[in-house]
Design a protein around this motif. Structure first.
Motif, PDB file in Angstrom:
ATOM      1  N   THR A 143       0.839  -1.211   0.000  1.00 23.14           N
ATOM      2  CA  THR A 143       0.000   0.000   0.000  1.00 23.14           C
ATOM      3  C   THR A 143       0.871   1.258   0.000  1.00 23.14           C
ATOM      4  O   THR A 143       2.071   1.194   0.261  1.00 23.14           O
ATOM      5  N   ASP A 144       0.224   2.394  -0.257  1.00 27.88           N
ATOM      6  CA  ASP A 144       0.928   3.676  -0.194  1.00 27.88           C
ATOM      7  C   ASP A 144       1.512   3.916   1.195  1.00 27.88           C
ATOM      8  O   ASP A 144       2.625   4.427   1.337  1.00 27.88           O
ATOM      9  N   ASP A 145       0.731   3.517   2.224  1.00 27.83           N
ATOM     10  CA  ASP A 145       1.208   3.699   3.601  1.00 27.83           C
ATOM     11  C   ASP A 145       2.492   2.913   3.840  1.00 27.83           C
ATOM     12  O   ASP A 145       3.408   3.379   4.523  1.00 27.83           O
ATOM     13  N   MET A 146       2.528   1.685   3.278  1.00 28.56           N
ATOM     14  CA  MET A 146       3.736   0.870   3.452  1.00 28.56           C
ATOM     15  C   MET A 146       4.934   1.530   2.775  1.00 28.56           C
ATOM     16  O   MET A 146       6.033   1.560   3.327  1.00 28.56           O
ATOM     17  N   ILE A 147       4.711   2.058   1.565  1.00 32.54           N
ATOM     18  CA  ILE A 147       5.805   2.736   0.855  1.00 32.54           C
ATOM     19  C   ILE A 147       6.294   3.939   1.675  1.00 32.54           C
ATOM     20  O   ILE A 147       7.499   4.148   1.824  1.00 32.54           O
ATOM     21  N   ASP A 148       5.356   4.687   2.253  1.00 30.28           N
ATOM     22  CA  ASP A 148       5.740   5.841   3.071  1.00 30.28           C
ATOM     23  C   ASP A 148       6.561   5.396   4.281  1.00 30.28           C
ATOM     24  O   ASP A 148       7.567   6.012   4.628  1.00 30.28           O
ATOM     25  N   TYR A 149       6.106   4.305   4.921  1.00 33.87           N
ATOM     26  CA  TYR A 149       6.794   3.800   6.110  1.00 33.87           C
ATOM     27  C   TYR A 149       8.210   3.302   5.765  1.00 33.87           C
ATOM     28  O   TYR A 149       9.183   3.639   6.446  1.00 33.87           O
ATOM     29  N   ILE A 150       8.303   2.551   4.671  1.00 31.03           N
ATOM     30  CA  ILE A 150       9.618   2.028   4.268  1.00 31.03           C
ATOM     31  C   ILE A 150      10.559   3.172   3.879  1.00 31.03           C
ATOM     32  O   ILE A 150      11.734   3.172   4.236  1.00 31.03           O
ATOM     33  N   SER A 151      10.036   4.172   3.160  1.00 32.12           N
ATOM     34  CA  SER A 151      10.863   5.317   2.762  1.00 32.12           C
ATOM     35  C   SER A 151      11.394   6.032   4.000  1.00 32.12           C
ATOM     36  O   SER A 151      12.547   6.458   4.045  1.00 32.12           O
ATOM     37  N   GLU A 152      10.537   6.157   5.011  1.00 34.07           N
ATOM     38  CA  GLU A 152      10.932   6.813   6.253  1.00 34.07           C
ATOM     39  C   GLU A 152      12.078   6.022   6.906  1.00 34.07           C
ATOM     40  O   GLU A 152      13.085   6.593   7.328  1.00 34.07           O
ATOM     41  N   LEU A 153      11.940   4.693   6.959  1.00 33.37           N
ATOM     42  CA  LEU A 153      12.997   3.849   7.521  1.00 33.37           C
ATOM     43  C   LEU A 153      14.304   4.014   6.751  1.00 33.37           C
ATOM     44  O   LEU A 153      15.384   4.002   7.326  1.00 33.37           O
ATOM     45  N   ALA A 154      14.189   4.136   5.427  1.00 33.18           N
ATOM     46  CA  ALA A 154      15.367   4.179   4.558  1.00 33.18           C
ATOM     47  C   ALA A 154      15.896   5.602   4.387  1.00 33.18           C
ATOM     48  O   ALA A 154      16.880   5.805   3.685  1.00 33.18           O
ATOM     49  N   ARG A 155      15.260   6.585   5.028  1.00 39.64           N
ATOM     50  CA  ARG A 155      15.642   7.990   4.863  1.00 39.64           C
ATOM     51  C   ARG A 155      15.681   8.362   3.382  1.00 39.64           C
ATOM     52  O   ARG A 155      16.656   8.892   2.868  1.00 39.64           O
TER      53      ARG A 155
END
Lengths: 488, 95
Positions: B4-16
């Protein structure tokens, strides 16, 4: 006499016998690169002035007996993910813009101590992530064997520099096939040594448990000579094995060797021409006295997901060091520290690198760690066991290197999963840490080279190279050259 | 699995990492394809198999605990995009 056609060992011998000087051969190589590299783009950085200065130094060292190696004075180049003191090291990424390391990678130090002359740094996929050398921030490298064909990757620049006679040998690195697949696509010889055989100190990491530096060249003889120099224990890399440097002596030694052919590796997806040439090579080895036997290795089905989970996980952790603070690119405007990190990384990394970092962050994230990362480490154990079982019976495993010959430019760039599937024959070998060698074994109907992959048990480089050497004694595929486009 | 979009946002946050909208869309589609392909590992029963980090047995490597010179400060700072008083310069991290 066209000096560029010599093998590395022949060049070294002529230098030793004073038939040519180091300066002469270095100048000739630099002129040749200037004429050819506009057409191929193998180099990111050419160090012409440094090389000419170095040639004089090395000549003195040879004359006074400091440098006695068979490769002393021979011009070479490095994949641009190996640190070179005071010389740009980019990993083909914008994020390492302007980065000049203050130390040398150990593999290169060893070559320097043997009198190598460095001509420059070679193109690659950004951070070694890719199988075509198209993801380089500095633009693609072209394969001399066909119009508009990729050289493979990620060590595509290294392969093309050798295939176009620009350098006598080069170093590449191999995390999932990055030495072997470009060797196959460009019709040259190379080896990924056993994990730990060559120090990784100063190699900018992609996936540390899989990365290994190895030599690429024109023949088994040249590659063995380089491996002798770069191998050996290094206290600066605690995963380098505590063994002396190799002292490979090549001999025609294939009689009675048991070579296993995994039939599952010859199934769907493998191009007909590649299959034919590889099986012809098996037949040739059989005629030379090897015992060829088919066996099953169905675990091949799981190697790509296992590899990409582990490699991406390690990459996401390794690449966290690029933060816009310590070296390389930094975004010009930012609000706070997090903003500085995020902007520098988002502007500095290319799309394939971002994709792998994100896959890695995902498989390591809480809630998914067990289902993906831990699962992959378990399957890795299964794959390793399958190889152990095969090597109870066989001295080497013979297979294709890649399912196809060199692809057209752009063919896989838009479909990452399709690109990943092309690594099916190479990645399992990194998971198991094994030595694996690629030699040319024929051409497809379009005249593109096919590479034979020979894989051995841990630390069996010499044995493996004897088989490859015997094959090259009986064949001339490795002597065939593409038409090299030069500017007059 | 659906990404989901939320997952992409969360992963991007983790990966800076911060993706542009069009990058997000393609990242979501491609990751979904790749992750679903990775799910083929579930066909293999790995109950009771120990996870393997290194292909060869690895023991901790010790060295003598002795004082040795480390890298030169100026060398380390040579490539810093911004530096001050012999240190890396970064924006304020706390008030």
């Amino acid at each position: 006499m066209d000096l560029s056609k010599l093998s590395a060992l022949e060049a070294g011998r002529m230098i030793k016998n004073k038939e040519i000087s180091v300066a002469e051969i270095t100048k000739a190589a630099l002129e040749n690169i200037e004429k050819t590299d506009k057409n191929y783009h193998a180099f990111i950085t050419l160090c012409a002035d440094e090389a000419l200065k170095r040639a004089e130094e090395v000549q003195k060292g040879i004359d006074d007996g400091t440098y006695t190696s068979p490769l002393a004075g021979v011009p070479m180049a490095l994949k641009d993910n190996m640190c070179t003191k005071g010389i740009l090291t980019t990993c083909a990424s914008k994020i390492l813009t302007g980065f000049k390391p203050f130390y040398n990678a150990t593999a290169y130090s060893n070559l320097e101590n043997a009198g190598a002359v460095l001509l420059g740094k070679l193109n690659m996929d950004e951070f070694a992530m890719g199988s075509t050398t198209e993801t380089s921030y500095y633009g693609a490298t072209l394969n001399p064997w066909g119009e508009n064909r990729v050289p493979g990757g990620s060590s595509g620049g290294s392969a093309v520099a050798i295939a176009t006679d620009q350098v006598y040998y080069a170093l590449g690195s191999d995390t999932g096939g990055s030495i072997r697949q470009p060797c196959a696509f460009c019709g040259i010889t190379g080896i990924k040594p056993t994990y730990g055989r060559v120090s990784r100190y100063g190699l900018i990491p992609y996936a540390s448990s899989l990365d290994q530096i190895g030599p690429m060249g024109r023949s088994v003889g040249d590659v063995a000579a380089v491996l002798n120099i770069i191998s050996g224990h290094d206290p600066k890399d605690s995963t380098s094995v505590n063994m002396d440097a190799l002292n490979i002596t090549l001999k025609n030694d294939v009689k009675g060797k048991k070579i296993g052919v995994p039939t599952d590796w010859f199934g769907e997806g493998l191009e007909k021409d590649v299959k034919e040439k590889v099986l012809e090579a098996a037949k040739k080895l059989e005629n030379m006295g090897a015992i060829i036997e088919e066996f099953k290795m169905p675990e091949i089905e799981y190697v790509i997901p296992t590899y990409y989970i582990i490699a991406c996980a390690e990459a996401s952790s390794n690449l966290s060091r690029f933060d816009g603070v310590k070296y390389g690119y930094c975004t010009p405007s930012f609000d706070d520290l997090t903003d500085l990190y995020c902007k520098s990384r988002s502007e500095g990394f290319g799309m394939e690198v971002k994709r792998r970092i994100m896959i890695g962050a995902f498989v390591l994230s809480s809630g998914y760690y067990d289902a993906y990362y831990k699962k992959a480490l378990q399957v890795k154990a299964v794959i390793k066991k399958a190889f152990d079982k095969a090597f109870e019976k066989y001295d080497a495993i013979l297979s294709p290197t890649a399912p196809t010959t060199a692809l057209k430019m752009g063919e896989n760039l838009s479909d990452p999963l399709k690109m990943y599937l092309g690594d099916i024959y190479t990645v399992s070998i990194n998971l198991a840490g094994l030595p694996s060698m690629v030699i040319p074994c024929g051409f497809d109907k379009e005249g593109l080279p096919v590479g034979l992959q020979l894989t051995g048990k841990p630390f069996s480089e010499n044995e493996l190279m004897n088989i490859a050497y015997s094959f090259q004694k009986e064949t001339d595929f490795h002597l065939k050259k593409p038409v090299i486009k030069r500017e007059v | 699995m659906k990404i989901t979009d939320d997952m992409i946002d969360y992963i991007s946050e983790l990966a800076r990492l911060r993706l542009k909208d069009e990058e997000k869309e393609s990242a979501r589609n491609e990751m979904e394809k790749i992750i679903n392909y990775m799910d083929t590992l579930n066909q293999l029963d790995t109950t009771g198999i120990e996870a393997m980090s290194h292909a060869f047995p690895m023991k901790n490597v010790f060295r003598k605990d002795e004082v040795r010179p480390s890298a030169d400060r100026d060398d380390i700072l040579l490539n810093a995009p911004d530096k001050k008083n012999g240190a890396f310069k970064v924006p304020k991290t706390f008030e």
